[in-house]
Design an enzyme around this catalytic site. Structure first.
Site, PDB file in Angstrom:
ATOM      1  N   ASP A  80      34.298  40.531  76.909  1.00 47.08           N
ATOM      2  CA  ASP A  80      34.189  41.340  75.690  1.00 47.08           C
ATOM      3  C   ASP A  80      34.062  40.385  74.508  1.00 47.08           C
ATOM      4  O   ASP A  80      34.846  39.443  74.379  1.00 47.08           O
ATOM      5  CB  ASP A  80      35.403  42.252  75.526  1.00 47.08           C
ATOM      6  CG  ASP A  80      35.097  43.379  74.541  1.00 47.08           C
ATOM      7  OD1 ASP A  80      33.946  43.871  74.543  1.00 47.08           O
ATOM      8  OD2 ASP A  80      35.979  43.759  73.767  1.00 47.08           O
ATOM      9  N   GLU A 135      35.564  51.416  76.985  1.00 50.35           N
ATOM     10  CA  GLU A 135      36.059  50.507  75.937  1.00 50.35           C
ATOM     11  C   GLU A 135      37.120  51.240  75.133  1.00 50.35           C
ATOM     12  O   GLU A 135      36.794  52.114  74.329  1.00 50.35           O
ATOM     13  CB  GLU A 135      34.905  50.035  75.047  1.00 50.35           C
ATOM     14  CG  GLU A 135      33.942  49.151  75.810  1.00 50.35           C
ATOM     15  CD  GLU A 135      33.333  48.031  74.968  1.00 50.35           C
ATOM     16  OE1 GLU A 135      33.610  47.963  73.756  1.00 50.35           O
ATOM     17  OE2 GLU A 135      32.576  47.227  75.538  1.00 50.35           O
ATOM     18  N   ASN A 166      24.946  43.622  79.927  1.00 51.35           N
ATOM     19  CA  ASN A 166      24.121  42.838  79.003  1.00 51.35           C
ATOM     20  C   ASN A 166      23.498  41.616  79.713  1.00 51.35           C
ATOM     21  O   ASN A 166      24.202  40.667  80.035  1.00 51.35           O
ATOM     22  CB  ASN A 166      25.020  42.396  77.848  1.00 51.35           C
ATOM     23  CG  ASN A 166      24.265  41.664  76.761  1.00 51.35           C
ATOM     24  OD1 ASN A 166      23.278  40.987  77.020  1.00 51.35           O
ATOM     25  ND2 ASN A 166      24.743  41.807  75.539  1.00 51.35           N
TER      26      ASN A 166
HETATM   27  O1  LIG Z   1      30.133  45.554  77.259  1.00 51.39           O
HETATM   28  P1  LIG Z   1      28.990  44.886  77.998  1.00 51.39           P
HETATM   29  O2  LIG Z   1      28.392  45.729  79.070  1.00 51.39           O
HETATM   30  O3  LIG Z   1      29.350  43.509  78.486  1.00 51.39           O
HETATM   31  O4  LIG Z   1      27.772  44.651  76.945  1.00 51.39           O
HETATM   32  P2  LIG Z   1      27.824  44.656  75.353  1.00 51.39           P
HETATM   33  O5  LIG Z   1      26.565  44.013  74.863  1.00 51.39           O
HETATM   34  O6  LIG Z   1      28.170  46.012  74.818  1.00 51.39           O
HETATM   35  O7  LIG Z   1      29.018  43.661  75.126  1.00 51.39           O
HETATM   36  P3  LIG Z   1      30.157  43.561  74.031  1.00 51.39           P
HETATM   37  O8  LIG Z   1      30.795  44.869  73.796  1.00 51.39           O
HETATM   38  O9  LIG Z   1      31.023  42.420  74.423  1.00 51.39           O
HETATM   39  O10 LIG Z   1      29.309  43.064  72.793  1.00 51.39           O
HETATM   40  C1  LIG Z   1      29.588  43.427  71.501  1.00 51.39           C
HETATM   41  C2  LIG Z   1      28.392  43.196  70.638  1.00 51.39           C
HETATM   42  O11 LIG Z   1      28.345  41.824  70.290  1.00 51.39           O
HETATM   43  C3  LIG Z   1      27.096  41.288  70.644  1.00 51.39           C
HETATM   44  N1  LIG Z   1      27.328  39.985  71.244  1.00 51.39           N
HETATM   45  C4  LIG Z   1      28.206  39.669  72.221  1.00 51.39           C
HETATM   46  N2  LIG Z   1      28.124  38.372  72.537  1.00 51.39           N
HETATM   47  C5  LIG Z   1      27.160  37.862  71.738  1.00 51.39           C
HETATM   48  C6  LIG Z   1      26.580  36.591  71.601  1.00 51.39           C
HETATM   49  O12 LIG Z   1      26.949  35.583  72.370  1.00 51.39           O
HETATM   50  N3  LIG Z   1      25.613  36.430  70.710  1.00 51.39           N
HETATM   51  C7  LIG Z   1      25.209  37.435  69.927  1.00 51.39           C
HETATM   52  N4  LIG Z   1      25.682  38.670  69.992  1.00 51.39           N
HETATM   53  C8  LIG Z   1      26.648  38.883  70.896  1.00 51.39           C
HETATM   54  C9  LIG Z   1      26.453  42.242  71.646  1.00 51.39           C
HETATM   55  O13 LIG Z   1      25.046  42.230  71.525  1.00 51.39           O
HETATM   56  C10 LIG Z   1      27.041  43.562  71.225  1.00 51.39           C
HETATM   57  O14 LIG Z   1      26.294  44.146  70.180  1.00 51.39           O
END
Ligand SMILES: O=P(O)(O)OP(=O)(O)OP(=O)(O)OC[C@H]1O[C@@H](n2cnc3c(O)ncnc32)[C@H](O)[C@@H]1O
Length: 214
Positions: free
Chosen positions: A61, A32, A8
């Site tokens: 995460d 995951e 991301n």
């Molecule tokens: O696992 P990675 O590759 O890091 O990428 P990801 O976007 O899937 O990462 P997560 O599983 O941690 O994210 C879970 C969801 O929460 C959202 N998210 C995570 N951090 C956020 C933030 O700071 N602000 C808004 N949305 C967030 C993100 O867009 C995902 O839809």
């Protein structure tokens, strides 16, 4: 070299503002595992990413936990964003829940470099409790589970509101903190109050001590 493991780019932008020294993104999609909390997912991911990279890794995460939905979407935030979409989460909250629609963003950072860490002297240290839970929840082989992981958690409370703002990513437009949505903040301003900023600050402090005085 520290590898910040995520697919991301929004997370990378925020993390690079905090992490000092040589850090690079590792665009690696770790498995995951299914769990009700972020800790076990991040810990499992860190061990897998470390095995893959052979260098110190930091896995991030995160998720949005809506109080009135018992924490949903929580660990399923990514799946829900991809399927329902962020605006549908707001519409669902508006339809089902009374205002204020309280929620929290949570972030767990998991660090792994294949070496051991000293246990925290404080028995109520949340990070270490989460590590213990993470170990218990994993289903990997014994050798993999034995690799220690250190967890750092950050959370911020807010409410679910109609989408506003163009900054940030993911659920930022529907999460309001003290009158401003995260998507209305610059990444500096978001970092100063956010779940990720708080977790990164804890990690940064620990990591600086660890690397300065080996
Ligand atoms: O696992 P990675 O590759 O890091 O990428 P990801 O976007 O899937 O990462 P997560 O599983 O941690 O994210 C879970 C969801 O929460 C959202 N998210 C995570 N951090 C956020 C933030 O700071 N602000 C808004 N949305 C967030 C993100 O867009 C995902 O839809």
């Amino acid at each position: 070299m520290l590898r910040y493991v995520t697919t991301n780019p929004g997370k990378v932008r925020e993390a690079l503002q905090y992490l000092e020294g040589p850090v690079e993104q590792l665009d690696y999609d770790y498995t995951e595992v299914q769990a009700a909390e972020l800790g076990p997912i991040a810990a499992h991911g860190a061990r897998e990413a470390y095995r893959h990279a052979g260098e110190p890794v930091l896995v991030d995460d995160a998720g949005l936990f809506v109080d009135g939905f018992d924490g949903f979407p929580g660990p399923y935030s990514s799946y829900v964003e991809d399927t329902l979409g962020v605006e549908a989460v707001h519409r669902l909250a508006e339809r089902e829940l009374d205002d204020p629609r309280r929620a929290a963003f949570r972030c767990v950072l998991a660090y792994c470099d294949g070496e051991g860490f000293e246990a925290s002297p404080d028995p109520v240290d949340r990070d270490d409790r989460t590590v213990a839970a993470a170990r218990g929840a994993e289903q990997g082989d014994e050798e993999t589970e034995a690799v220690p992981v250190k967890l750092f958690e950050g959370a911020v409370r807010g409410r679910i509101v109609p989408p506003r703002g163009d900054e940030g990513f993911g659920y930022d437009p529907i999460f309001e903190h003290e009158g401003t949505t995260f998507a209305e903040m610059s990444s500096e301003k978001k970092n100063a109050v956010s779940h990720r900023g708080r977790a990164l600050a804890k990690f940064g402090e620990w990591f600086a001590e660890r690397t300065e005085f080996p």
